[in-house]
Design a protein around this motif. Structure first.
Motif, short mmCIF file in Angstrom:
data_model
loop_
_atom_site.label_atom_id
_atom_site.label_comp_id
_atom_site.label_asym_id
_atom_site.label_seq_id
_atom_site.Cartn_x
_atom_site.Cartn_y
_atom_site.Cartn_z
N SER A 86 -50.71 -3.21 6.36
CA SER A 86 -49.68 -2.91 5.36
C SER A 86 -49.25 -1.44 5.47
O SER A 86 -48.10 -1.11 5.21
CB SER A 86 -50.19 -3.22 3.95
OG SER A 86 -51.37 -2.48 3.70
N HIS A 87 -50.21 -0.59 5.83
CA HIS A 87 -49.92 0.84 6.03
C HIS A 87 -50.61 1.29 7.30
O HIS A 87 -51.71 0.83 7.61
CB HIS A 87 -50.48 1.68 4.86
CG HIS A 87 -49.80 1.43 3.56
ND1 HIS A 87 -50.07 0.33 2.77
CD2 HIS A 87 -48.85 2.14 2.90
CE1 HIS A 87 -49.32 0.39 1.69
NE2 HIS A 87 -48.58 1.47 1.74
N GLN A 88 -49.95 2.20 8.02
CA GLN A 88 -50.60 2.79 9.19
C GLN A 88 -50.16 4.25 9.29
O GLN A 88 -48.98 4.56 9.22
CB GLN A 88 -50.22 2.04 10.47
CG GLN A 88 -50.78 2.67 11.72
CD GLN A 88 -51.33 1.66 12.70
OE1 GLN A 88 -51.12 0.46 12.56
NE2 GLN A 88 -52.01 2.14 13.72
N VAL A 89 -51.16 5.11 9.48
CA VAL A 89 -50.91 6.52 9.72
C VAL A 89 -51.35 6.83 11.14
O VAL A 89 -52.45 6.44 11.55
CB VAL A 89 -51.68 7.41 8.71
CG1 VAL A 89 -51.37 8.88 8.98
CG2 VAL A 89 -51.32 7.04 7.29
N THR A 90 -50.51 7.52 11.88
CA THR A 90 -50.85 7.82 13.27
C THR A 90 -50.37 9.23 13.63
O THR A 90 -49.54 9.81 12.93
CB THR A 90 -50.22 6.77 14.22
OG1 THR A 90 -50.74 6.95 15.54
CG2 THR A 90 -48.70 6.92 14.27
N GLN A 91 -50.90 9.73 14.70
CA GLN A 91 -50.49 11.04 15.19
C GLN A 91 -49.34 10.86 16.19
O GLN A 91 -49.29 9.88 16.94
CB GLN A 91 -51.65 11.73 15.91
CG GLN A 91 -52.82 12.06 15.01
CD GLN A 91 -52.48 13.15 14.02
OE1 GLN A 91 -51.75 14.09 14.32
NE2 GLN A 91 -53.01 13.03 12.80
N MET A 92 -48.44 11.82 16.18
CA MET A 92 -47.31 11.80 17.12
C MET A 92 -47.84 11.63 18.55
O MET A 92 -48.85 12.24 18.94
CB MET A 92 -46.57 13.14 16.99
CG MET A 92 -45.23 13.18 17.65
SD MET A 92 -44.32 14.67 17.18
CE MET A 92 -45.42 15.96 17.68
N GLY A 93 -47.17 10.77 19.31
CA GLY A 93 -47.58 10.53 20.69
C GLY A 93 -48.53 9.36 20.87
O GLY A 93 -48.75 8.91 22.00
#
Lengths: 115, 113
Positions: free
Chosen positions: B9-16
């Protein structure tokens, strides 16, 4: 190219008032479909109604009604006797049969219903 | 009543970084779609998929994006190398052969830091 215009960015009403949302569309398709979707604060997209271009009969479904006018390319949506739970963003969308059914959405109208 | 489901439902990720968004369309549906909605903006079409191939894609759907139906139930959207501007709500939708209504999943909110 297909285009959907929802000129109203926000409408505020007091509970029990009627709300009419405007939608104007542009398309070169001879057969197309028009939709209204509701997006409550929780974020999901909820299908409300669909109208085919070859059926201009206007209907009422519970507190919802719609007015499809092919001559003016408009597909307006009315909520009768609004309730607080109707507070949401409402999107008008246009789908053609010449493409693979992709939907073109309008910018949405925020409806705020206060008690 | 059958519905479209999406995970996470939610995802946080780092650029790249690469992300894969998953969808399970309604079981007897044949046409599948991905849309995105940047915060406060309208819903935009990304791609449609039918008969195991892309049938149409928008200019947003560049080489960083891909879709796959790896088995009979899942439909995935992969972003190979995420950018800050990929932060958005991503919606999956499906429809059957005869009906024209697209039913949407609850969305995956992607945040790229």
């Amino acid at each position: 190219a297909q285009k959907v215009t929802q000129a109203q960015t926000e409408i505020s009403v007091v509970e029990k008032e009627d709300v009419t949302l405007d939608c104007v569309y542009e398309t070169r398709d001879t057969t197309y479909y028009l939709f209204w979707y509701k997006q409550p604060p929780s974020g999901e997209l909820v299908f409300l109604i669909r109208r085919n271009s070859f059926d201009e009969q206007n209907e009422i479904s519970g507190r919802y009604s719609w007015n499809f006018q092919k001559s003016t390319s408009s597909f307006n949506f009315t909520i009768t006797a609004s309730q607080v739970v109707d507070s949401a963003v409402y999107f008008c969308a246009l789908g053609g049969t010449d493409s693979w059914g992709k939907l073109q959405f309008g910018a949405g109208t925020q409806v705020v219903v206060t008690p | 009543e059958p519905e479209v489901t999406q995970t996470p439902s939610h995802q946080v990720t780092q650029m790249g970084q690469e992300v894969i968004l998953r969808c399970v369309p309604i079981s007897n549906h044949l046409y599948f779609y991905w849309y995105r909605q940047i915060l406060g903006q309208k819903v935009e079409f990304l791609v449609s998929f039918y008969n195991n191939e892309i049938s149409e894609k928008s200019e947003i759907f560049d080489d960083q994006f891909s879709v796959e139906r790896p088995d009979g139930s899942n439909f995935t959207l992969k972003i190979r190398s995420t950018k800050l501007e990929d932060s958005a709500m991503y919606f999956c939708a499906s429809r059957g052969r005869s009906q024209e209504t697209q039913y949407f999943g609850p969305g995956t909110r992607l945040l790229v830091l």
